[in-house]
Enzyme design. Structure first.
Site, mmCIF file in Angstrom:
data_model
loop_
_atom_site.group_PDB
_atom_site.id
_atom_site.type_symbol
_atom_site.label_atom_id
_atom_site.label_comp_id
_atom_site.label_asym_id
_atom_site.label_seq_id
_atom_site.Cartn_x
_atom_site.Cartn_y
_atom_site.Cartn_z
ATOM 1 N N HIS A 7 -10.368 5.437 -38.459
ATOM 2 C CA HIS A 7 -11.113 4.394 -37.722
ATOM 3 C C HIS A 7 -10.929 2.959 -38.714
ATOM 4 C CE1 HIS A 7 -13.296 6.475 -34.537
ATOM 5 N NE2 HIS A 7 -12.901 7.687 -35.314
ATOM 6 N N GLU B 158 -11.472 -0.006 -37.917
ATOM 7 C CA GLU B 158 -12.782 -0.844 -37.641
ATOM 8 C C GLU B 158 -13.844 -0.914 -38.332
ATOM 9 O OE1 GLU B 158 -11.906 1.835 -35.748
ATOM 10 O OE2 GLU B 158 -13.565 2.842 -34.821
ATOM 11 N N CYS C 119 -8.045 7.048 -33.372
ATOM 12 C CA CYS C 119 -8.488 8.492 -33.394
ATOM 13 C C CYS C 119 -8.022 8.907 -31.890
ATOM 14 C CB CYS C 119 -9.969 8.230 -33.333
ATOM 15 S SG CYS C 119 -10.629 10.012 -34.106
HETATM 16 N N1 GLN Z 1 -12.474 14.036 -29.764
HETATM 17 C C1 GLN Z 1 -11.413 13.742 -30.929
HETATM 18 C C2 GLN Z 1 -11.674 14.630 -32.272
HETATM 19 O O1 GLN Z 1 -12.731 15.121 -32.252
HETATM 20 C C3 GLN Z 1 -11.455 12.416 -31.238
HETATM 21 C C4 GLN Z 1 -12.712 11.666 -31.979
HETATM 22 C C5 GLN Z 1 -12.768 10.251 -32.189
HETATM 23 O O2 GLN Z 1 -12.007 9.566 -31.308
HETATM 24 N N2 GLN Z 1 -13.592 9.536 -32.931
HETATM 25 O O3 GLN Z 1 -10.804 14.779 -32.772
#
Ligand code: GLN
Length: 536
Positions: A509, A511, A383
């Site tokens: 994600h 995970e 992310c």
């Molecule tokens: N802050 C970033 C976004 O909103 C990444 C979010 C995250 O790592 N979950 O896109």
């Protein structure tokens, strides 16, 4: 057979591991052939933990259907190998929101709207909701917070009412407490447990089983004492001794006959003994790693154990899959500079750059990524970690020093990570990110395609910002491959560098989907690459 309802409450102190006990009981019942799910009721007024800083309650866990939930739902999914949903995590905020919305709609026909019966009715409705689907034999409800807290009272009151509204053999209450060991007196103390059970009973709920968290074995005498003072059968006081791994807890609970007591009270006859063989194989390997692999986790929430819970667990699973122990070294991204990055990452066989929000620590992540890219160190970015790897590439390979995510620098001349059009008009923060599972098509011949062994995958998301399509050609001509895209929107989901031994960034994600019995392929391959890498 009626659906059976088990309620798990906690007393004495928080952080006793109620979620692990509830998940362990669910695992035991599931492995005896029952259809089981778990839900959590949280007493806070936030609608969901999505707007909470991880330092408040740890990681925010995301379900397939895009609910931002308490991290205990991650334990439920990992222990049970099931998918939970929006309905599995209810907060006081959600309850009040529903009741107040109904009141505004005039649904209460002029009545005074009160905690009892209106709030408790809505709590009961939600407690029974998953049971009404016909999909489950047993619903386990974990009630968050500690009995005696003002804010958990309506939940306990709802339990009290349900206890009388359903047949006796459909309802079971488990209370988890702490039996502290006083070193100076060399004694285990039962008084806090007595008081906690008295409090629960004063609220009208009688526990069927008391599970005592303890660092020392509970003698038969201590168990008898707890049973006597707490008004439960002696065999119904069981210990949950500190375990070397959370995955050992289902075995410990079985040894203490927790599942047997539960099925007997609920009148569930003729069930087989639990089949825990897959978890047993995992735990045996976890206990005997052949080597240690050192991984740096670069992030800004490193001070709290639970802030990266699913990531840490995914590393445990991937370690077992590779026959090694993954030693995660937390590196505070705020402190990483161009000058100290080599010493901060010294000895690391792989570097993981974590998800996150806001500006703090971003530059440190970029320094870490440059270092791993230039030194061939295995890298996985998730992310925000993926977003920062494209920022780093734009700055240091493509020569755009101003490149940034507009989250950190709205005025950048090279907005390589930017808000999607539909996010630009969003002003409300709660529940408005790109959330939940989306399809992703992987490019033929890519590392990602090889890792997943499939061309169409599905992974969970939680972000607002995206790779800016306008720069794709420039990136690809310099050697960064966009190897995964959403088949409907075309959004970039996976980036990789084929010239590097192992370098992959994912917008989703992974995970959240890793479990002991099904470790995640991305984490497994990352650890495999790291275990083959000789750190300097
Ligand atoms: N802050 C970033 C976004 O909103 C990444 C979010 C995250 O790592 N979950 O896109």
């Amino acid at each position: 057979m009626n659906t059976k309802y088990i309620f798990v409450t906690g007393g004495v102190a928080s952080s006793l591991g109620k979620g692990i006990i509830a998940a362990s009981l669910a695992k035991l019942l599931l492995s005896r052939g029952l259809r089981v799910t778990i839900q959590k009721f949280d007493p806070y007024i936030n609608i969901d933990p999505g707007t909470l800083n991880p330092y408040e309650h740890g990681e925010c866990y995301v379900t397939e259907d895009g609910a931002e939930t308490d991290l205990d739902l991650g334990h439920y999914e990992r222990f049970l190998g099931i998918h939970t949903s929006k309905a599995n995590n209810v907060t006081t905020g959600k309850i009040y929101h529903t009741v107040i919305t109904k009141e505004r709609e005039g649904a209460y026909l002029g009545k005074t709207v009160q905690i009892v019966p209106h709030i408790t009715d809505e709590i009961k409705r939600r407690m029974l909701l998953l049971g009404k689907t016909g999909l489950y034999d047993v619903i386990i409800t974990e009630v968050g917070g500690t009995v005696g807290d003002m804010e958990s009272q309506p939940f306990v009151e709802a339990m009290r009412q349900l206890q009388w509204e359903m047949p006796e053999e459909d309802f079971l209450s488990v209370h988890l407490t702490l039996v502290p060991y006083l070193k100076a007196a060399q004694e285990l103390k039962t008084k806090p447990t007595q008081h906690s059970v008295q409090e629960l009973q004063a609220q009208g709920v009688h526990p069927d089983i008391i599970v005592c968290r303890t660092e020392k074995e509970l003698s038969a005498e201590i168990r008898r004492k707890v049973a006597l003072f707490c008004n439960v059968k002696p065999g119904h006081v069981i210990q949950s001794i500190d375990a070397w791994s959370i995955y050992q807890v289902p075995f410990n609970m079985h040894e203490e006959h927790l599942d047997e007591l539960v099925v007997n009270k609920l009148g569930l006859k003729g069930l087989p003994e639990p089949d825990l063989s897959a978890l047993r194989a995992f735990v045996d390997k976890l206990r005997n790693p052949s080597k240690t692999v050192d991984i740096a986790l670069v992030g800004k929430y490193v001070a709290l154990q639970d802030a990266y819970k699913s990531i840490e667990e995914a590393f445990v699973h991937a370690g077992v899959a590779n026959g090694c122990k993954v030693q995660v070294h937390r590196v505070l991204s705020d402190e990483v500079t161009a000058e100290n990055v080599a010493s901060k990452l010294k000895g690391m066989a792989g570097v993981f750059v974590a998800p996150g929000f806001g500006e703090r620590g971003l530059e440190g992540k970029v320094h870490a990524i440059r270092y791993v890219r230039e030194n061939g160190i295995p890298f996985l970015g998730v992310c925000l970690g993926m977003q920062m790897c494209v920022v780093e590439f734009a700055r240091n390979v493509l020569g755009h020093p101003d490149a940034a995510s507009t989250e950190a620098n709205p005025g950048t001349s090279y907005p390589i990570i930017d808000l999607m059009e539909d996010q630009k008009s969003t002003t409300v923060k709660g529940g408005t990110m790109r959330l939940g599972a989306y399809d992703c098509r992987l490019k033929e011949g890519s590392l990602a395609r090889d890792i997943y062994g499939a061309d169409l995958i599905r992974e969970r998301h939680r972000h607002r910002y995206e790779f800016n399509e306008a720069y794709t050609a420039e990136f690809e001509s310099a050697g960064m491959v966009i190897s995964g895209r959403n088949p409907e929107t075309g959004l970039a989901e996976v980036v990789e560098l084929p010239t590097h031994p192992f370098y992959i960034g994912v917008q989703f994600h992974p995970e959240y989907r890793s479990t002991p019995e099904q470790p995640h392929p991305l984490f497994c391959r990352f650890i495999q690459a790291a275990s083959a890498f000789l750190p300097r």
